[in-house]
Design a protein around this motif. Sequence first.
Motif, PDB file in Angstrom:
ATOM      1  N   SER A 353       0.757  -1.211  -0.114  1.00 20.71           N
ATOM      2  CA  SER A 353       0.067   0.054  -0.022  1.00 20.71           C
ATOM      3  C   SER A 353       0.991   1.105  -0.067  1.00 20.71           C
ATOM      4  O   SER A 353       1.932   1.311   0.410  1.00 20.71           O
ATOM      5  CB  SER A 353      -1.050  -0.046   1.236  1.00 20.71           C
ATOM      6  OG  SER A 353      -0.151   0.328   2.539  1.00 20.71           O
ATOM      7  N   VAL A 354       0.275   2.440  -0.620  1.00 20.16           N
ATOM      8  CA  VAL A 354       0.925   3.734  -0.489  1.00 20.16           C
ATOM      9  C   VAL A 354       0.117   4.512   0.381  1.00 20.16           C
ATOM     10  O   VAL A 354      -0.974   4.690  -0.028  1.00 20.16           O
ATOM     11  CB  VAL A 354       1.293   4.219  -1.867  1.00 20.16           C
ATOM     12  CG1 VAL A 354       1.770   5.682  -1.881  1.00 20.16           C
ATOM     13  CG2 VAL A 354       2.124   3.284  -2.692  1.00 20.16           C
ATOM     14  N   GLU A 355       0.832   5.119   1.111  1.00 20.45           N
ATOM     15  CA  GLU A 355      -0.023   6.300   2.091  1.00 20.45           C
ATOM     16  C   GLU A 355       0.074   7.616   1.359  1.00 20.45           C
ATOM     17  O   GLU A 355       1.008   8.240   1.134  1.00 20.45           O
ATOM     18  CB  GLU A 355       0.561   6.410   3.603  1.00 20.45           C
ATOM     19  CG  GLU A 355      -0.160   7.483   4.472  1.00 20.45           C
ATOM     20  CD  GLU A 355       0.386   7.289   5.890  1.00 20.45           C
ATOM     21  OE1 GLU A 355       0.043   6.411   6.542  1.00 20.45           O
ATOM     22  OE2 GLU A 355       1.123   8.155   6.200  1.00 20.45           O
ATOM     23  N   TRP A 552       9.126   4.925   5.465  1.00 19.94           N
ATOM     24  CA  TRP A 552       9.074   6.286   5.059  1.00 19.94           C
ATOM     25  C   TRP A 552      10.629   6.635   4.500  1.00 19.94           C
ATOM     26  O   TRP A 552      11.413   6.549   4.914  1.00 19.94           O
ATOM     27  CB  TRP A 552       9.050   6.940   6.270  1.00 19.94           C
ATOM     28  CG  TRP A 552       9.004   8.418   5.953  1.00 19.94           C
ATOM     29  CD1 TRP A 552      10.105   9.373   5.685  1.00 19.94           C
ATOM     30  CD2 TRP A 552       8.062   9.785   5.918  1.00 19.94           C
ATOM     31  NE1 TRP A 552       9.996  10.549   5.403  1.00 19.94           N
ATOM     32  CE2 TRP A 552       8.350  10.749   5.532  1.00 19.94           C
ATOM     33  CE3 TRP A 552       6.601   9.358   6.108  1.00 19.94           C
ATOM     34  CZ2 TRP A 552       7.709  11.872   5.411  1.00 19.94           C
ATOM     35  CZ3 TRP A 552       5.730  10.641   5.943  1.00 19.94           C
ATOM     36  CH2 TRP A 552       6.484  11.689   5.519  1.00 19.94           C
ATOM     37  N   PRO A 553      10.381   6.925   3.118  1.00 25.31           N
ATOM     38  CA  PRO A 553      11.752   7.124   2.299  1.00 25.31           C
ATOM     39  C   PRO A 553      12.274   8.648   2.682  1.00 25.31           C
ATOM     40  O   PRO A 553      11.449   9.739   2.238  1.00 25.31           O
ATOM     41  CB  PRO A 553      11.423   6.827   0.770  1.00 25.31           C
ATOM     42  CG  PRO A 553       9.744   7.205   0.832  1.00 25.31           C
ATOM     43  CD  PRO A 553       9.311   6.686   2.104  1.00 25.31           C
ATOM     44  N   LEU A 554      13.297   8.712   3.292  1.00 25.84           N
ATOM     45  CA  LEU A 554      13.556  10.153   3.799  1.00 25.84           C
ATOM     46  C   LEU A 554      14.080  10.819   2.484  1.00 25.84           C
ATOM     47  O   LEU A 554      14.602  10.383   1.453  1.00 25.84           O
ATOM     48  CB  LEU A 554      14.863   9.814   4.708  1.00 25.84           C
ATOM     49  CG  LEU A 554      14.607   9.168   5.879  1.00 25.84           C
ATOM     50  CD1 LEU A 554      15.600   8.813   6.624  1.00 25.84           C
ATOM     51  CD2 LEU A 554      13.802  10.115   7.029  1.00 25.84           C
ATOM     52  N   PRO A 616       6.116  10.780   0.892  1.00 34.55           N
ATOM     53  CA  PRO A 616       6.461  11.904   1.608  1.00 34.55           C
ATOM     54  C   PRO A 616       6.317  13.285   0.786  1.00 34.55           C
ATOM     55  O   PRO A 616       6.506  13.565  -0.208  1.00 34.55           O
ATOM     56  CB  PRO A 616       8.312  11.723   1.790  1.00 34.55           C
ATOM     57  CG  PRO A 616       8.440  10.999   0.547  1.00 34.55           C
ATOM     58  CD  PRO A 616       7.335  10.124   0.297  1.00 34.55           C
ATOM     59  N   PHE A 617       5.506  14.235   1.359  1.00 28.79           N
ATOM     60  CA  PHE A 617       5.019  15.348   1.108  1.00 28.79           C
ATOM     61  C   PHE A 617       4.431  15.237  -0.317  1.00 28.79           C
ATOM     62  O   PHE A 617       4.564  16.051  -1.343  1.00 28.79           O
ATOM     63  CB  PHE A 617       6.137  16.419   0.788  1.00 28.79           C
ATOM     64  CG  PHE A 617       7.073  16.338   1.839  1.00 28.79           C
ATOM     65  CD1 PHE A 617       6.583  17.134   3.112  1.00 28.79           C
ATOM     66  CD2 PHE A 617       8.273  15.730   2.008  1.00 28.79           C
ATOM     67  CE1 PHE A 617       7.689  17.234   4.302  1.00 28.79           C
ATOM     68  CE2 PHE A 617       9.198  15.878   3.277  1.00 28.79           C
ATOM     69  CZ  PHE A 617       8.931  16.585   4.274  1.00 28.79           C
ATOM     70  N   LEU A 622       8.147   8.687  -5.869  1.00 29.87           N
ATOM     71  CA  LEU A 622       9.075   8.328  -4.869  1.00 29.87           C
ATOM     72  C   LEU A 622       8.849   7.029  -4.093  1.00 29.87           C
ATOM     73  O   LEU A 622       9.662   5.934  -4.045  1.00 29.87           O
ATOM     74  CB  LEU A 622       9.563   9.423  -3.873  1.00 29.87           C
ATOM     75  CG  LEU A 622      10.725   9.113  -3.116  1.00 29.87           C
ATOM     76  CD1 LEU A 622      12.026   8.826  -3.701  1.00 29.87           C
ATOM     77  CD2 LEU A 622      11.032  10.352  -2.073  1.00 29.87           C
ATOM     78  N   ALA A 623       7.459   7.208  -3.517  1.00 30.40           N
ATOM     79  CA  ALA A 623       7.089   6.013  -2.741  1.00 30.40           C
ATOM     80  C   ALA A 623       7.151   4.729  -3.986  1.00 30.40           C
ATOM     81  O   ALA A 623       7.427   3.722  -3.346  1.00 30.40           O
ATOM     82  CB  ALA A 623       5.628   6.153  -2.299  1.00 30.40           C
ATOM     83  N   LEU A 624       6.635   4.789  -5.026  1.00 31.42           N
ATOM     84  CA  LEU A 624       6.551   3.749  -6.021  1.00 31.42           C
ATOM     85  C   LEU A 624       7.856   3.370  -6.412  1.00 31.42           C
ATOM     86  O   LEU A 624       8.070   2.133  -6.510  1.00 31.42           O
ATOM     87  CB  LEU A 624       5.668   4.143  -7.238  1.00 31.42           C
ATOM     88  CG  LEU A 624       4.313   4.649  -6.995  1.00 31.42           C
ATOM     89  CD1 LEU A 624       3.612   4.884  -8.208  1.00 31.42           C
ATOM     90  CD2 LEU A 624       3.462   3.286  -6.560  1.00 31.42           C
TER      91      LEU A 624
END
Length: 628
Positions: A353-355, A552-554, A616-617, A622-624
């Motif tokens: 899942s992606v938030e 969480w990708p910083l 993030p933001f 980026l999440a994918l």
Amino acid sequence: MLYFIYLITKKQPNWNDTMNCLQRKLAESLVIFDGAIGTEIYRRNFFVNASFEQLSVTNPDVILDIHRQYLDAGAEVLTTNTFNANARRLGKFGLADQTATINRASAELARQAVREAGLEGSVLVAGSVGPIGEPESAADTRSRDSILVEQLEALAPVVDFIIFESLRTTIDLAAALEAVKAFPELVYVLSFAVDRHAENHSGDGISEFGRLISTFPGQRPTAIGLNCGGGPESTLGELEILVKRTKLPVIVQPNAGQPRGVDGRMIYMTSAEYFSTYAKRYAMLGAAAIGGCCGITPAHIRELARTIKPLMRAEKQELPKVEIVECDLKEPVPLAEKSSLGAKLAAGKFVTSVEITPPRGFDLASTVAGARKCKEAGIDAVNLPDGPRASARISPFAAAVAIQQQVGIETVLHCCCRDKSVIGLQADLLGCAGMGINNILFITGDPPKLGDYPFSSGVFDVDSIGLVKIQSRMNRGIDLGGKSISAPTRAVIGVGADPSAIDLEREYRRTCEKVEAGAEFIITQPVFAIETLFAFLDRIAHLKTPLIAGIWPLVSYRNAEFMKTEVPGVVVPDAVMKRMAAAGTKEEQREAGLEIARESIAAIRDRVQGIQVSAPFGNVDLALRVLK
């Protein structure tokens, strides 16, 4: 099969007659103590060359006003203006012969404030007793305990209990224990002033204090405490040590701490908001009562009472029990039939899942576009937070409806206890059932003070455990009031977990309670400390509940600092901080964060049943990339 259902209302506890008033108060809920007396006196232009304790006789209206302000702020325990009201300390001002008069007057003022406010029976008065101090001359030969007995004789008949404050040495502790022998029925608290390692300046610490208390032949203290110290942050470390070494209730009363140098300025960090942030951590560690010492004002106590009490009330609140008599009670829908996500969880398949955080405005175009990218990438669900960090955003319910209708990907909707009563929450859950939003993550929620609207009131009728119980009932066709809702809801019940919690025992206990209440899957806070996650997984293995790890990708070193210091429940190891710091440009830092996230997934993939990656933001791309 037909049943009747009715509610058994929660009864008041049947207190054991042997419990004293303080024990009862601490057992009911987290208790709010007042703050500093001396600080407030000084603020009223009385300087330190006078006896502050004598003001209870010479300027009683000043002391009474201070008590009234603390009551108005929400204090449930008032401490008397008697910290230095023993014969030795008063003797420095030539007032030793007024010891009894000053103590009685001080106790009566606190009692008067409670009486005038109509709070007798709900607010307690604590008689403050500080250290004796060293003799001024060789002529002062009285023993420490005899000096304390004189003060206790004046205080004990008026107050509800005695609190021996700022005990720094074993000598002070031994004197206090010896003095209480003269009062077999005395209710008392021992409160220590130690450093962040729970030691005093001579190296004696909590262990030595505990040994003296355990060998004491008289009545035991009702509670023990920590006061003064090095400020809220230091006290947190002291509390972590103390709660592991005692079964007694712990009362925490830090001072305002020392100023810190910031860009050449000396700044006192302990604002009311800062204080209440640490107070929440004290409560999470198991503190039974919280107040303040030197520098803590009515403003601090007001913020403490406003933000912490609702949270703790929700956790302690028990839902009314429903007794089944005759009603059409339904069997719950099997997990595999509730949703596509539920089917994969039931089959033991790995899920992703992606938030995506809903926007602050009302335009959902970018949110829907991000969800579409997730759908095209084969992601199982889009996770939608509910007002993260107490922010005001478009309803996540509206976002979930738009995504599911326009994109065709399932959502995991967060349902937060903070903003609505149980009536409103049940209405939302019925709305979810009506619109086919069947994956719900139940969370207690961040207190309002963390967001842009710190003046807002948190409702917190229930916490996440209570809300899971409500949904479990609705999944069987009844609401909280025992009313039939005609058909069972089909919610897949999710809950949060914090593998890096300060109080891991509490987190483990609450996770077990969530599963017992009906939770069907768990999603963790963002994971950076892999070994900590593994330890938590080992601890909850017997629950056999699917766990989805948060990632969480910083995106920058600054982002890493924020996650490390500002986000409760997130631990960013020093090794991660060093890697982020070593990356030079913003692009290099973002790539470093991406690699750290991918490495974390590779390390934990075989131990979890899914991954949730935060965008993030709002950066869904980026999440994918993390999940590729």
